[in-house]
Scaffold this motif. Structure first.
Motif, PDB file in Angstrom:
ATOM      1  N   ALA A   1      41.708 -11.963 -29.400  1.00  0.00           N
ATOM      2  CA  ALA A   1      40.757 -12.107 -28.297  1.00  0.00           C
ATOM      3  C   ALA A   1      41.424 -11.849 -26.946  1.00  0.00           C
ATOM      4  CB  ALA A   1      40.139 -13.502 -28.323  1.00  0.00           C
ATOM      5  N   VAL A   2      42.641 -12.353 -26.770  1.00  0.00           N
ATOM      6  CA  VAL A   2      43.341 -12.162 -25.503  1.00  0.00           C
ATOM      7  C   VAL A   2      43.686 -10.692 -25.294  1.00  0.00           C
ATOM      8  CG1 VAL A   2      45.509 -12.634 -24.292  1.00  0.00           C
ATOM      9  CG2 VAL A   2      44.220 -14.516 -25.305  1.00  0.00           C
TER      10      VAL A   2
ATOM     11  N   ASP B   1      41.639 -17.620 -13.335  1.00  0.00           N
ATOM     12  CA  ASP B   1      41.486 -18.754 -14.241  1.00  0.00           C
ATOM     13  C   ASP B   1      40.346 -18.412 -15.198  1.00  0.00           C
ATOM     14  OD1 ASP B   1      43.479 -20.111 -12.914  1.00  0.00           O
ATOM     15  OD2 ASP B   1      42.104 -21.268 -11.663  1.00  0.00           O
ATOM     16  N   MET B   2      40.589 -18.482 -16.468  1.00  0.00           N
ATOM     17  CA  MET B   2      39.623 -17.938 -17.411  1.00  0.00           C
ATOM     18  C   MET B   2      39.697 -18.669 -18.750  1.00  0.00           C
ATOM     19  SD  MET B   2      41.811 -14.403 -17.787  1.00  0.00           S
ATOM     20  CE  MET B   2      41.031 -13.643 -19.172  1.00  0.00           C
ATOM     21  N   GLU B   3      38.663 -18.459 -19.545  1.00  0.00           N
ATOM     22  CA  GLU B   3      38.625 -19.006 -20.898  1.00  0.00           C
ATOM     23  C   GLU B   3      38.407 -17.852 -21.869  1.00  0.00           C
ATOM     24  OE1 GLU B   3      35.668 -21.881 -23.344  1.00  0.00           O
ATOM     25  OE2 GLU B   3      36.604 -22.798 -21.569  1.00  0.00           O
ATOM     26  N   VAL B   4      39.266 -17.788 -22.879  1.00  0.00           N
ATOM     27  CA  VAL B   4      39.192 -16.742 -23.900  1.00  0.00           C
ATOM     28  C   VAL B   4      39.264 -17.404 -25.266  1.00  0.00           C
ATOM     29  CG1 VAL B   4      40.221 -14.625 -24.810  1.00  0.00           C
ATOM     30  CG2 VAL B   4      40.355 -15.117 -22.355  1.00  0.00           C
ATOM     31  N   ASN B   5      38.208 -17.269 -26.040  1.00  0.00           N
ATOM     32  CA  ASN B   5      38.165 -17.853 -27.384  1.00  0.00           C
ATOM     33  C   ASN B   5      38.452 -19.359 -27.338  1.00  0.00           C
ATOM     34  OD1 ASN B   5      37.674 -17.297 -30.186  1.00  0.00           O
ATOM     35  ND2 ASN B   5      39.842 -17.651 -30.587  1.00  0.00           N
TER      36      ASN B   5
ATOM     37  N   THR C   1      45.572 -19.508 -17.121  1.00  0.00           N
ATOM     38  CA  THR C   1      45.717 -19.745 -15.686  1.00  0.00           C
ATOM     39  C   THR C   1      46.083 -18.468 -14.954  1.00  0.00           C
ATOM     40  OG1 THR C   1      46.448 -21.999 -16.135  1.00  0.00           O
ATOM     41  CG2 THR C   1      46.927 -21.113 -13.955  1.00  0.00           C
ATOM     42  N   ARG C   2      45.411 -18.233 -13.860  1.00  0.00           N
ATOM     43  CA  ARG C   2      45.657 -17.033 -13.060  1.00  0.00           C
ATOM     44  C   ARG C   2      47.142 -16.884 -12.745  1.00  0.00           C
ATOM     45  NH1 ARG C   2      46.441 -15.717  -7.683  1.00  0.00           N
ATOM     46  NH2 ARG C   2      45.633 -13.655  -7.058  1.00  0.00           N
TER      47      ARG C   2
END
Length: 430
Positions: free
Chosen positions: A63-64, A321-325, A330-331
């Motif tokens: 996913a990343v 800043d994000m959400e993956v799976n 963190t940025r």
């Protein structure tokens, strides 16, 4: 937006040392420990006390790598926006004594460290050389080179043993890629030596000298092909630079030549070495390879999963800043998809440490991530798979009595973080 801050490890425990010998003696045991520890593990970026984060689980890693918000080039996250800003690899190169005028070929102008749209632009130019049709057309020549190397093996023997890495696994892919790009035969041994020195960690001076040699030779080859065009990839790239609207800069052209040659033989050489060892130590699977004429492509997929030479990707940087799976990234922080761990994740591969050449279904589909995933999926994967298939089938057809000349426990691995490479593979041909 403020510049990214240093990574912290507050709730995640102490960073793991990727240079720990355990990652070379039994990496898969270490990967099992990391997967049990969590989904994001802090690691000490090789030898300089910097922290990155590894992603050990298959679905998370996939996913990343597929997320376009992850950057190979972190410079847009810094106020200066200067190419190379915040790039840990560039910092390590400079600390190794590599002059900035040469490190730019491995970072600033490298397709491996680019993001869209530059990455897309250059990948389209080069991908024409690696289409399935073009790769299939190369097969007779790959077979010819393979057979010649195999015929010569007994002549390299000392006390009845020959090093398969030195006299087969390396010469095959470097000959193929040099012919494809357009490197004259008399200059190929220098490229091979430079490639080996560039991946050494014990002598920074050798690494710096190797990169300088590679860059200068690339420039010389480009100048030669400008005056004497040929039917090769280098001539096509020069035309894209000189005639086709300047779609390649000077630095990009030099960087592409050195990247194609280095990436085009190092990984394949160690796939051949690792795969041969795996087959010699799994006689039931070697029997399957010998008796099932159509299993070659599936066998290469399984060997790439089970003992592929690349165990981690280049650093990826979160652009926000994000959400993956379900992972919170963190940025500005640096992340590594741990391919060796992902490919041995029991959540994706039942009984993952069992070698099974029939595991992958027939066809072009692959479930492993030995060649990466997403926009930076290995450009030369089709060629590497073909070279592996030809190498394994021809090797054991030519030498059905091939055997190890030393116990497996005595074989040495090169201590390069995030890789799985044999220093040598002494065998007896019969």
């Amino acid at each position: 937006m403020s510049a990214p801050t240093e990574n912290t490890t507050s709730a995640a425990g102490a960073p793991v040392d990727l240079g720990d010998p355990g990652f070379h003696t039994d990496p898969y045991a270490r990967y099992e420990e990391l997967r049990a520890r969590g989904r994001l593990i802090p690691v000490e970026f090789p030898f300089k006390g910097r922290t990155a984060w590894v992603i050990p689980h298959y679905q998370d890693a996939r996913a990343v790598l597929a997320d376009k918000r992850m950057l190979n080039d972190p410079s847009p996250l810094f106020p200066s926006g200067r190419r190379g800003a915040g790039n840990m690899r560039l910092q390590l190169l400079e600390e190794s004594g590599v002059p900035r005028e040469y490190s730019r070929y491995l970072v600033d102008a490298s397709i491996l460290d680019m993001d869209a749209p530059d990455h897309t632009r250059i990948r389209k130019l080069v991908s024409r050389a690696f289409t399935v049709k073009r790769v299939n057309a190369l097969r007779p020549r790959v077979e010819e080179i393979t057979d010649a190397l195999l015929d010569a093996l007994p002549g390299h023997a000392e006390d009845g043993a020959v090093d398969l890495i030195e006299h087969f696994a390396y010469p095959l892919p470097i000959t193929v890629i040099c012919e494809l790009v357009g490197v004259p035969e008399e200059e190929r041994s220098a490229w091979r030596d430079w490639g080996r020195k560039l991946f050494r960690l014990d002598d920074q001076g050798l690494r710096a000298d190797a990169l300088i040699g590679i860059a200068e030779q690339s420039k010389a080859l480009i100048a030669e092909r400008r005056s004497t065009p040929a039917d090769d990839l280098m001539t096509a790239l020069i035309r894209a630079h000189d005639e086709d609207g300047g779609r390649l800069s000077d630095d990009e052209l030099v960087s592409l030549v050195l990247t194609l040659i280095l990436a085009g033989h190092e990984t394949t050489a160690h796939l051949i070495g690792n795969g041969t060892l795996a087959l010699l130590t799994h006689p039931d699977q070697l029997h399957l390879l010998r008796t099932e004429p159509d299993i070659g492509p599936r066998a290469v997929h399984e060997l790439m999963r089970w003992c592929g030479p690349i165990h981690g990707t280049r650093l990826r940087y979160a652009s926000e800043d994000m959400e993956v799976n379900g992972l919170r990234l963190t940025r500005g922080h640096a992340y590594i998809a741990l391919l060796g761990s992902a490919n041995s994740d029991p959540a994706e591969f039942p009984d993952p440490r069992r070698l099974d050449l029939s595991r992958e279904p027939a066809g072009r589909r692959e479930s492993h991530m030995g060649f990466g995933h997403g926009a930076h999926y290995c450009l030369g994967a089709a060629l590497a798979r073909q070279e592996g298939e030809v190498a394994f089938t021809r090797l054991f057809d030519r030498y059905p009595g091939l055997s190890l000349a030393v116990p497996p426990s005595e074989l040495r691995r090169e201590p390069l973080p995030l890789s799985w490479r044999l220093a040598e593979l002494p065998v007896r041909t019969g």
